[in-house]
Design a protein around this motif. Structure first.
Motif, PDB file in Angstrom:
ATOM      1  N   ARG A  59       2.300   2.007  -3.228  1.00 20.34           N
ATOM      2  CA  ARG A  59       1.133   2.649  -4.016  1.00 20.34           C
ATOM      3  C   ARG A  59       0.674   4.002  -3.741  1.00 20.34           C
ATOM      4  O   ARG A  59      -0.328   4.498  -4.128  1.00 20.34           O
ATOM      5  CB  ARG A  59      -0.113   1.858  -4.208  1.00 20.34           C
ATOM      6  CG  ARG A  59       0.296   0.316  -4.813  1.00 20.34           C
ATOM      7  CD  ARG A  59      -0.978  -0.272  -5.144  1.00 20.34           C
ATOM      8  NE  ARG A  59      -1.834  -0.772  -4.115  1.00 20.34           N
ATOM      9  CZ  ARG A  59      -1.811  -1.665  -3.455  1.00 20.34           C
ATOM     10  NH1 ARG A  59      -1.042  -2.814  -3.812  1.00 20.34           N
ATOM     11  NH2 ARG A  59      -2.640  -1.955  -2.243  1.00 20.34           N
ATOM     12  N   ARG A  60       1.355   4.594  -2.621  1.00 15.47           N
ATOM     13  CA  ARG A  60       1.106   5.859  -1.890  1.00 15.47           C
ATOM     14  C   ARG A  60      -0.496   6.035  -1.445  1.00 15.47           C
ATOM     15  O   ARG A  60      -1.222   6.756  -1.421  1.00 15.47           O
ATOM     16  CB  ARG A  60       1.047   7.029  -3.005  1.00 15.47           C
ATOM     17  CG  ARG A  60       2.655   7.145  -3.670  1.00 15.47           C
ATOM     18  CD  ARG A  60       3.003   8.419  -4.523  1.00 15.47           C
ATOM     19  NE  ARG A  60       4.225   8.564  -4.539  1.00 15.47           N
ATOM     20  CZ  ARG A  60       4.881   9.428  -5.131  1.00 15.47           C
ATOM     21  NH1 ARG A  60       4.123  10.530  -5.613  1.00 15.47           N
ATOM     22  NH2 ARG A  60       6.181   9.681  -5.229  1.00 15.47           N
ATOM     23  N   GLN A  61      -0.859   4.723  -0.936  1.00 14.32           N
ATOM     24  CA  GLN A  61      -2.076   4.600  -0.225  1.00 14.32           C
ATOM     25  C   GLN A  61      -1.827   4.401   1.266  1.00 14.32           C
ATOM     26  O   GLN A  61      -0.704   4.368   1.818  1.00 14.32           O
ATOM     27  CB  GLN A  61      -2.667   3.277  -0.483  1.00 14.32           C
ATOM     28  CG  GLN A  61      -3.278   3.015  -1.982  1.00 14.32           C
ATOM     29  CD  GLN A  61      -4.133   1.919  -2.293  1.00 14.32           C
ATOM     30  OE1 GLN A  61      -3.410   0.582  -2.134  1.00 14.32           O
ATOM     31  NE2 GLN A  61      -5.297   1.757  -2.324  1.00 14.32           N
ATOM     32  N   ARG A 115       0.943  -1.272   0.115  1.00 11.10           N
ATOM     33  CA  ARG A 115      -0.120  -0.027  -0.226  1.00 11.10           C
ATOM     34  C   ARG A 115       0.924   1.362   0.181  1.00 11.10           C
ATOM     35  O   ARG A 115       0.725   2.415  -0.743  1.00 11.10           O
ATOM     36  CB  ARG A 115      -0.796   0.039   1.281  1.00 11.10           C
ATOM     37  CG  ARG A 115      -2.010  -1.093   0.901  1.00 11.10           C
ATOM     38  CD  ARG A 115      -3.000  -1.031   2.492  1.00 11.10           C
ATOM     39  NE  ARG A 115      -3.548   0.338   2.414  1.00 11.10           N
ATOM     40  CZ  ARG A 115      -4.606   0.447   1.826  1.00 11.10           C
ATOM     41  NH1 ARG A 115      -5.357  -0.373   1.081  1.00 11.10           N
ATOM     42  NH2 ARG A 115      -5.438   1.543   1.886  1.00 11.10           N
TER      43      ARG A 115
END
Length: 354
Positions: free
Chosen positions: A243-245, A240
Motif C-alpha cells: 500500500r506504499r505505507q 503495508r
C-alpha cells in the motif's frame, strides 16, 4: 531559586521554545515583535521562580524534567519513570515494578546511519499494532519483559531490566541519527564524540549498578536485532509496503524506570503542554516554526494572559533543548514592580538563554 510555594492553578509548558539547530536563531530573529505580543505582556507580570540547567545531550529533555519536577517524580537522566506513571494513572499500583514505553517505529536507513521517523507518520491501525505486539511478545518474554498494548504506537513494557536502564526520550531522537541515543551508547560526551568514555564512579555499589546497566543495554541491543529480522519478513509489513505505507522495522525504548510503593503525586495545576513548536522543529521547517509561534501567541499566550489579567496566578515554563526557565505571576508590591520594570528581558532574548 527554590520552588517551595503551592503550585499555581494554571501552568503552560512550551517545549522547543528554543532549538539547538543552527537555523533556529535566524528564524527567531526574523520574526516581528508582534508575533510574541501576548507572551511578552504575560512575562511583564512575572518573575523567574526556577531554572533547570542541563545539556543538549542529556537523555531527558528540559520539558520532561519540568513536568517530572511538577509531579514530584524522581528524575535522574534517562530514568524519569513516565511508563510507570502512565500505569499508575490507568489505575495500577506502583508495587515497585519497573516499566518502559516501547514504540513501534520506522527507521529510515541511510548510507551511514538510521534516522528516526515520527511514529505518527506510520498511521498504524490498532489491529496491526496488536498483531505485531503478539508476534514480538515471545521474544520480549525471553528477557523477562511483558508487553501491554496502550495505543497503536505506544506499548507499556514491564520488566526488571528497565529499573536501572537509562533511555532517551523520543523527543531527543525524532528526525535524528538513532545511534548516539541507543541504550548503552555511553556517556553524553562519548555518544557525541566529545572525547573518550569516562569511567563511572559512584558510592558503594556503583560498579554493580554499572554492570546492571551494561547487561540491560546489551539485552536491548540483541532484542533490537532480533526484532528487525522478525519485522523484515512480517506479513503486516508486506501488506503495508504493497500500500506504499511506511513499514514498522524497529522499536524505541523510552520512559524507563520505577516508582516506589510510597510514591504520592503532587496536587497539580491545570497544565497545558503545547506541541506545535516541537512538530515544526522535528521537520526542520523553520517557516512553519515561526508560524507556530505566532499561532501559539494568539492562542495559548492570549489565554494565559487573560487568566493573569483576571487575577489568576499563572506559571509559564519556556523549554529549550538544554535549559528551561519557569516564570510565575509576581505578587504586587513596589519591589516586585521595580524588578519587573528593570529586570525583564524581551522574549527572544530570553529564548537565546535556553
Amino acid at each position: 531559586m527554590p520552588d517551595s510555594l503551592p503550585p499555581p492553578p494554571h501552568h503552560g509548558v512550551l517545549p522547543f521554545a528554543a532549538c539547538a539547530s543552527d537555523d533556529w536563531l535566524p528564524a527567531i530573529q526574523a520574526m516581528p515583535a508582534s508575533a510574541f505580543r501576548n507572551f511578552g505582556k504575560l512575562l511583564q507580570g512575572m518573575l523567574p521562580v526556577h531554572t533547570d540547567s542541563g545539556d543538549v545531550r542529556s537523555l531527558s529533555p528540559p520539558h520532561e524534567r519540568v513536568l517530572a519536577r511538577a509531579l514530584g517524580l524522581p528524575a535522574p537522566d534517562g530514568l524519569i519513570p513516565w511508563a510507570a506513571w502512565q500505569h499508575l494513572q490507568a489505575g495500577g499500583t506502583p508495587a515497585d515494578r519497573a516499566w518502559a514505553v516501547i514504540t513501534p517505529c520506522h527507521w529510515a536507513m541511510g548510507r551511514e546511519h538510521a534516522t528516526m521517523t515520527d511514529p505518527a507518520a506510520l498511521d498504524l491501525a490498532e489491529d496491526e499494532s496488536r498483531t505485531l505486539l503478539a508476534a514480538m511478545q515471545p521474544y520480549f518474554e525471553t528477557y523477562g519483559i511483558t508487553l501491554h498494548h496502550a495505543e497503536p504506537t505506544r506499548w507499556l513494557a514491564e520488566g526488571e531490566l528497565f529499573r536501572h536502564l537509562p533511555s532517551a526520550s523520543l523527543d531527543r531522537v525524532l528526525g535524528r541519527n538513532v545511534d548516539p541515543w541507543l541504550p548503552g551508547a555511553g556517556s553524553a560526551g562519548a555518544r557525541f564524540g566529545a572525547g573518550p568514555p569516562q569511567a563511572e564512579t559512584a558510592p558503594s555499589g556503583g560498579s554493580v549498578l554499572h554492570e546492571v546497566k551494561s547487561v540491560g543495554a546489551k539485552a536491548m541491543r540483541l532484542l533490537q536485532n532480533e526484532m528487525q529480522m522478525l519485522l523484515y519478513t512480517h506479513a503486516i509489513n508486506d501488506a503495508r509496503a504493497a500500500r506504499r505505507q511506511l513499514t514498522v522495522n524497529s522499536f524505541w525504548i523510552s520512559d524507563s524506570g520505577a516508582l516506589p510503593d510510597t510514591f504520592h503525586a503532587k496536587v497539580q495545576p491545570a497544565t497545558t503542554l503545547s506541541r506545535s513548536l516541537a512538530h515544526a522543529a522535528f521537520s526542520d521547517d523553520w517557516a512553519a516554526y515561526a508560524q507556530a509561534w505566532t499561532a501559539l501567541d494568539a492562542g495559548e499566550g492570549a489565554r494565559l494572559l487573560a487568566l493573569q489579567q483576571g487575577g489568576a496566578t499563572v506559571r509559564l515554563s519556556l523549554c529549550g533543548e538544554r535549559h528551561a526557565i519557569t516564570f510565575e505571576t509576581a505578587k504586587t508590591g513596589i519591589f516586585s514592580r521595580m524588578k519587573r520594570l528593570f529586570g525583564q528581558q524581551p522574549l527572544p532574548v530570553l529564548l537565546e538563554q535556553l
